[in-house]
Design an enzyme around this catalytic site. Structure first.
Site, PDB file in Angstrom:
ATOM      1  N   ARG A 170       0.812  -1.217   0.000  1.00  0.00           N
ATOM      2  CA  ARG A 170       0.000   0.000   0.000  1.00  0.00           C
ATOM      3  C   ARG A 170       0.845   1.266   0.000  1.00  0.00           C
ATOM      4  O   ARG A 170       0.480   2.272  -0.613  1.00  0.00           O
ATOM      5  CB  ARG A 170      -0.913  -0.023   1.238  1.00  0.00           C
ATOM      6  CG  ARG A 170      -1.665   1.262   1.526  1.00  0.00           C
ATOM      7  CD  ARG A 170      -2.396   1.163   2.863  1.00  0.00           C
ATOM      8  NE  ARG A 170      -1.500   0.835   3.956  1.00  0.00           N
ATOM      9  CZ  ARG A 170      -0.740   1.726   4.599  1.00  0.00           C
ATOM     10  NH1 ARG A 170      -0.760   3.003   4.240  1.00  0.00           N
ATOM     11  NH2 ARG A 170       0.038   1.345   5.597  1.00  0.00           N
ATOM     12  N   CYS A 197      -3.494  -3.504  12.667  1.00  0.00           N
ATOM     13  CA  CYS A 197      -2.489  -4.498  12.268  1.00  0.00           C
ATOM     14  C   CYS A 197      -2.510  -5.660  13.258  1.00  0.00           C
ATOM     15  O   CYS A 197      -2.515  -6.814  12.862  1.00  0.00           O
ATOM     16  CB  CYS A 197      -1.105  -3.868  12.224  1.00  0.00           C
ATOM     17  SG  CYS A 197      -0.925  -2.619  10.934  1.00  0.00           S
ATOM     18  N   SER A 204      -0.747  -7.918   9.756  1.00  0.00           N
ATOM     19  CA  SER A 204       0.317  -7.240   9.021  1.00  0.00           C
ATOM     20  C   SER A 204       1.402  -6.859  10.012  1.00  0.00           C
ATOM     21  O   SER A 204       1.119  -6.176  10.997  1.00  0.00           O
ATOM     22  CB  SER A 204      -0.235  -5.992   8.321  1.00  0.00           C
ATOM     23  OG  SER A 204       0.797  -5.267   7.683  1.00  0.00           O
ATOM     24  N   ASP A 255       5.167  -5.262  10.452  1.00  0.00           N
ATOM     25  CA  ASP A 255       6.371  -4.528  10.056  1.00  0.00           C
ATOM     26  C   ASP A 255       7.488  -4.997  10.990  1.00  0.00           C
ATOM     27  O   ASP A 255       7.592  -4.541  12.128  1.00  0.00           O
ATOM     28  CB  ASP A 255       6.096  -3.026  10.192  1.00  0.00           C
ATOM     29  CG  ASP A 255       7.312  -2.148   9.973  1.00  0.00           C
ATOM     30  OD1 ASP A 255       8.432  -2.667   9.822  1.00  0.00           O
ATOM     31  OD2 ASP A 255       7.148  -0.910   9.975  1.00  0.00           O
ATOM     32  N   ASN A 262       5.131  -4.263  19.275  1.00  0.00           N
ATOM     33  CA  ASN A 262       3.964  -5.118  19.507  1.00  0.00           C
ATOM     34  C   ASN A 262       4.258  -6.195  20.544  1.00  0.00           C
ATOM     35  O   ASN A 262       3.437  -6.464  21.425  1.00  0.00           O
ATOM     36  CB  ASN A 262       3.511  -5.762  18.201  1.00  0.00           C
ATOM     37  CG  ASN A 262       3.210  -4.769  17.103  1.00  0.00           C
ATOM     38  OD1 ASN A 262       3.598  -4.977  15.953  1.00  0.00           O
ATOM     39  ND2 ASN A 262       2.540  -3.672  17.422  1.00  0.00           N
ATOM     40  N   HIS A 265       6.728  -8.901   7.216  1.00  0.00           N
ATOM     41  CA  HIS A 265       7.524  -8.308   6.146  1.00  0.00           C
ATOM     42  C   HIS A 265       8.593  -7.351   6.655  1.00  0.00           C
ATOM     43  O   HIS A 265       8.450  -6.727   7.707  1.00  0.00           O
ATOM     44  CB  HIS A 265       6.624  -7.564   5.152  1.00  0.00           C
ATOM     45  CG  HIS A 265       5.661  -6.619   5.813  1.00  0.00           C
ATOM     46  ND1 HIS A 265       4.392  -6.992   6.191  1.00  0.00           N
ATOM     47  CD2 HIS A 265       5.787  -5.312   6.176  1.00  0.00           C
ATOM     48  CE1 HIS A 265       3.772  -5.964   6.743  1.00  0.00           C
ATOM     49  NE2 HIS A 265       4.607  -4.938   6.748  1.00  0.00           N
ATOM     50  N   LEU A 266       9.646  -7.271   5.886  1.00  0.00           N
ATOM     51  CA  LEU A 266      10.658  -6.231   6.015  1.00  0.00           C
ATOM     52  C   LEU A 266      10.503  -5.289   4.829  1.00  0.00           C
ATOM     53  O   LEU A 266      10.508  -5.738   3.671  1.00  0.00           O
ATOM     54  CB  LEU A 266      12.065  -6.829   5.996  1.00  0.00           C
ATOM     55  CG  LEU A 266      12.541  -7.529   7.261  1.00  0.00           C
ATOM     56  CD1 LEU A 266      13.788  -8.357   6.960  1.00  0.00           C
ATOM     57  CD2 LEU A 266      12.835  -6.515   8.369  1.00  0.00           C
ATOM     58  N   ALA A 305       7.001   3.566   6.938  1.00  0.00           N
ATOM     59  CA  ALA A 305       6.234   3.546   5.688  1.00  0.00           C
ATOM     60  C   ALA A 305       4.791   3.912   6.010  1.00  0.00           C
ATOM     61  O   ALA A 305       4.128   3.220   6.776  1.00  0.00           O
ATOM     62  CB  ALA A 305       6.301   2.169   5.043  1.00  0.00           C
TER      63      ALA A 305
END
Length: 264
Positions: A21, A146, A167, A169, A177, A207-208, A263
């Site tokens: 996104r 997320c 999701s 990060d 988290n 994901h990275l 991001a």
């Protein structure tokens, strides 16, 4: 924090490149689980320095049911600034769903108060669940959840928590988290006269971001240090009564901070 470092290494070695996104691009894997024994130390990343004030105040903000960043800004926490509107509002995000999930009849459900009461009354229940993912309101949120759903589990006098995160990060978000939900588990355990058990972290799209890869490699080159210790004010027995001053993390000796861009 070896499970976290293992995840980062796994994604660097096995992740597939995907668009996202934000337009940044990621290396991603789907489906991963980490387990942390909360009796073995507080699971706070030591291979880079984390901003403890942000972790603690964000959780207290969630528990207030707040969705405006004014409280965070008053306490020098900037992690939600990029998503707030000109009035500081974020829409019906985590705090609203946790404390005021809307009912069809116009009322609201306080999921946190309910789950704490259920843990006390019926600790063997398999319904000790809190959800932040409300499909009817996702489009009104500045950022859809997320970390979407968590479940408590009581066995042998110990309270464990499992989080499902749709999701993740890995470089910037996941360390926050882990610490946030470990802290929440400790707080709820104390309110329910239980010992902390495990924090289980289940990830969907882990994901990275492509602009975090060098930072991730730097972090993996560092030797992990001993985990710190969480100390809660033992007099606080209400999960909503905790303040910043009731929460202390001792013996945290991390490597230096590693800068990376969020991001948005």
């Amino acid at each position: 924090m070896q499970p976290y470092l293992d995840l980062m290494r796994h994604v660097l070695e096995n992740g597939v490149e995907k668009s996202d996104r934000t337009g940044t691009g990621t290396l991603s894997v789907f489906g991963h689980q980490m387990r942390f024994d909360l009796a073995a130390g507080f699971p706070l990343v030591t291979t880079k320095k984390l901003h403890l004030r942000s972790i603690i105040h964000e959780l207290l903000w969630f528990l207030r049911g707040d969705t405006n960043i004014a409280y965070l800004k008053e306490n020098r926490v900037r992690i939600w600034d990029e998503w707030a509107d000109e009035n500081g509002d974020l829409g019906p995000v985590y705090g609203y769903q946790w404390r005021s999930w809307p009912r069809p009849d116009g009322g609201h459900v306080d999921q946190i108060a309910n789950v704490v009461e259920q843990i006390k009354r019926n600790p063997d229940s398999r319904r000790l669940i809190v959800s932040a993912w409300n499909p009817a309101l996702v489009d009104e949120m500045a950022l859809p959840p997320c970390h979407a759903l968590f479940q408590f589990y009581v066995a042998e006098g110990r309270l464990s928590c499992q989080l499902y995160q749709r999701s993740a990060d890995i470089f910037l978000g996941v360390p926050f988290n882990i610490a946030s939900y470990a802290l929440l588990t400790h707080m709820v355990a104390q309110a329910c006269d239980l010992a902390p058990g495990e924090f289980v972290h289940t990830l969907g799209d882990a994901h990275l971001y492509l602009n975090h890869l060098e930072q991730a490699r730097l972090q993996l080159s560092r030797e992990p240090r001993a985990l710190p210790r969480l100390v809660l004010n033992p007099r606080v027995k209400d999960v909503f009564a905790f303040t910043f001053d009731d929460i202390a993390i001792e013996d945290y000796d991390p490597h230096p901070h590693i800068k990376a861009e969020v991001a948005v």
